[in-house]
Design a protein around this motif. Structure first.
Motif, short mmCIF file in Angstrom:
data_model
loop_
_atom_site.label_atom_id
_atom_site.label_comp_id
_atom_site.label_asym_id
_atom_site.label_seq_id
_atom_site.Cartn_x
_atom_site.Cartn_y
_atom_site.Cartn_z
N PRO A 36 0.81 -1.22 0.00
CA PRO A 36 0.00 0.00 0.00
C PRO A 36 0.85 1.27 0.00
O PRO A 36 0.57 2.21 -0.75
CB PRO A 36 -0.83 -0.13 1.29
N ASP A 37 1.89 1.31 0.83
CA ASP A 37 2.76 2.48 0.86
C ASP A 37 3.49 2.65 -0.46
O ASP A 37 3.66 3.78 -0.95
CB ASP A 37 3.79 2.35 2.00
N GLY A 38 3.93 1.52 -1.05
CA GLY A 38 4.64 1.59 -2.33
C GLY A 38 3.76 2.14 -3.43
O GLY A 38 4.22 2.95 -4.26
N LEU A 39 2.50 1.73 -3.47
CA LEU A 39 1.56 2.25 -4.47
C LEU A 39 1.38 3.76 -4.32
O LEU A 39 1.40 4.50 -5.30
CB LEU A 39 0.20 1.57 -4.32
N LEU A 40 1.22 4.18 -3.09
CA LEU A 40 0.99 5.60 -2.81
C LEU A 40 2.23 6.43 -3.17
O LEU A 40 2.12 7.49 -3.80
CB LEU A 40 0.63 5.79 -1.34
N GLU A 41 3.40 5.94 -2.78
CA GLU A 41 4.64 6.66 -3.06
C GLU A 41 4.88 6.78 -4.56
O GLU A 41 5.26 7.85 -5.05
CB GLU A 41 5.82 5.93 -2.39
N ALA A 42 4.67 5.68 -5.28
CA ALA A 42 4.87 5.71 -6.74
C ALA A 42 3.88 6.67 -7.40
O ALA A 42 4.25 7.42 -8.31
CB ALA A 42 4.73 4.31 -7.32
N GLY A 43 2.63 6.66 -6.93
CA GLY A 43 1.62 7.56 -7.49
C GLY A 43 1.97 9.01 -7.28
O GLY A 43 1.85 9.84 -8.20
N HIS A 44 2.42 9.35 -6.08
CA HIS A 44 2.81 10.73 -5.80
C HIS A 44 4.03 11.13 -6.62
O HIS A 44 4.13 12.28 -7.09
CB HIS A 44 3.13 10.89 -4.31
N PHE A 45 4.95 10.19 -6.79
CA PHE A 45 6.16 10.44 -7.58
C PHE A 45 5.79 10.80 -9.02
O PHE A 45 6.26 11.80 -9.57
CB PHE A 45 7.05 9.20 -7.55
N VAL A 46 4.93 9.99 -9.63
CA VAL A 46 4.51 10.23 -11.01
C VAL A 46 3.73 11.53 -11.13
O VAL A 46 3.94 12.33 -12.05
CB VAL A 46 3.67 9.05 -11.54
N GLN A 47 2.84 11.77 -10.17
CA GLN A 47 2.05 13.00 -10.19
C GLN A 47 2.94 14.24 -10.16
O GLN A 47 2.73 15.19 -10.93
CB GLN A 47 1.09 13.03 -9.00
N THR A 48 3.95 14.22 -9.31
CA THR A 48 4.85 15.36 -9.19
C THR A 48 5.59 15.63 -10.50
O THR A 48 5.66 16.78 -10.96
CB THR A 48 5.88 15.11 -8.06
N ILE A 49 6.11 14.57 -11.11
CA ILE A 49 6.86 14.72 -12.36
C ILE A 49 5.95 15.23 -13.48
O ILE A 49 6.29 16.17 -14.21
CB ILE A 49 7.51 13.39 -12.77
N GLU A 50 4.78 14.60 -13.62
CA GLU A 50 3.90 14.96 -14.74
C GLU A 50 3.36 16.37 -14.60
O GLU A 50 3.25 17.10 -15.60
CB GLU A 50 2.77 13.94 -14.84
N LYS A 51 3.02 16.78 -13.40
CA LYS A 51 2.48 18.12 -13.22
C LYS A 51 3.56 19.19 -13.40
O LYS A 51 3.29 20.28 -13.90
CB LYS A 51 1.83 18.24 -11.83
N ARG A 52 4.78 18.87 -12.99
CA ARG A 52 5.86 19.85 -13.12
C ARG A 52 6.33 19.99 -14.57
O ARG A 52 6.54 21.10 -15.06
CB ARG A 52 7.04 19.41 -12.24
#
Length: 297
Positions: free
Chosen positions: A231-247
């Motif tokens: 669960p933590d890994g899914l959340l961390e990966a999602g936040h990671f991708v979100q940060t890159i794509e939005k930036r």
């Protein structure tokens, strides 16, 4: 592009670390921000120039993968599927994939592993171009006892590889990406199940190490490797991708874009896919990629 390699995505397992989420769905179909997890493992193989890929999963989940990905033509690749009778270790993938692999070399990636980094593409492509019989990728972690661990000598060669050791001999974990020559199929067939009842990939790697044909590539600080199987890994990966794509305004693991830039899809194909997904941000991004290409044209 690599014609000497075929790729395998191992998308099996029970996903027990994610229960009850994965009681009715494969973990590789869970979202990492705006895409299913399996998109990210497929993208690594595609970026490496591999266009023939086998997806291994349980028979109950294969239908969902086929509905999502089809034959791969919309991404410019050729996808095949193989049912895993029951999870029996990572090395089982080479036995199940024997016919698919044929006389080719093989790149195996675990479907719940997430890789990202500017240097990653060059590292993998250089490894594929090398004459090494086997290449594995190490990554420094703070909790090595949770992984297979590589002990290295002063020259960066593997001295030992242990699966989840009580006392790790190094901070370097073996990641879920492996490159092997065709001999890996025969090696996998000779391995005996471990105390866990599994055909361990560590035993495959140790066979190559004992032969003196195993190479280790360390993924440095510029590369991110996440285990998205928790669960933590899914959340961390999602936040990671979100940060890159939005930036950056760029998609991570956009398979249609990769296929297009690899020359496997025509511009018309890309536009068709954009139109099919026109009501989504993903479709809008495909349209943007197509329009930018027309302008540069």
């Amino acid at each position: 592009m690599s014609n000497s390699y075929r790729g395998i995505v191992l998308a099996g397992g029970s996903g027990s670390r994610l229960f009850p989420i994965t009681k009715s769905v494969s973990k590789q179909l869970l979202p990492i921000y705006d895409k299913p997890l399996i998109y990210y493992s497929l993208s690594v193989l595609m970026l490496a120039g591999i266009s023939e890929i086998l997806i291994i999963s349980s028979s109950e989940h294969l239908t969902s993968f086929k509905r999502l990905l089809g034959d791969g033509s919309k991404f410019g690749v050729k996808l095949s599927y193989k049912a895993q009778p029951s999870p029996a270790g990572i090395a089982q993938a080479f036995i199940l994939g024997d016919e698919f692999i044929g006389e080719k070399n093989v790149a195996l990636i675990l479907g719940d592993n997430f890789f990202y980094g500017q240097d990653l593409l060059n590292i993998i492509r250089n490894a594929i171009k090398s004459t090494a019989a086997a290449t594995i990728f190490g990554y420094r972690v703070k909790n090595p006892a949770d992984f297979g661990v590589i002990e290295l000598d002063d020259d960066g060669n593997a001295v030992s590889i242990e699966e989840k050791p009580v006392i790790p001999k190094s901070p370097y974990a073996v990641t879920g990406l492996y490159l092997y020559d065709n001999d890996v199929v025969a090696i996998a067939k000779t391995i005996l199940p471990s105390s866990r009842g599994e055909l361990e990939i560590t035993d495959v790697n140790n066979t190559y190490r004992e032969r003196g044909t195993l190479k280790v590539k360390i993924l440095g600080r510029g590369v991110a490797w996440l285990d998205a199987g928790t669960p933590d890994g899914l959340l961390e990966a999602g936040h990671f991708v979100q940060t890159i794509e939005k930036r950056q305004g760029l998609k991570v693991a956009c398979l249609e874009e990769i296929g297009f830039k690899n020359g496997w899809l025509l511009l018309e194909d890309l536009i068709t896919q954009a139109q099919k997904l026109s009501q989504t941000g993903y479709g809008e991004y495909l349209d943007k990629v197509a329009n930018e290409y027309k302008i540069r044209g």
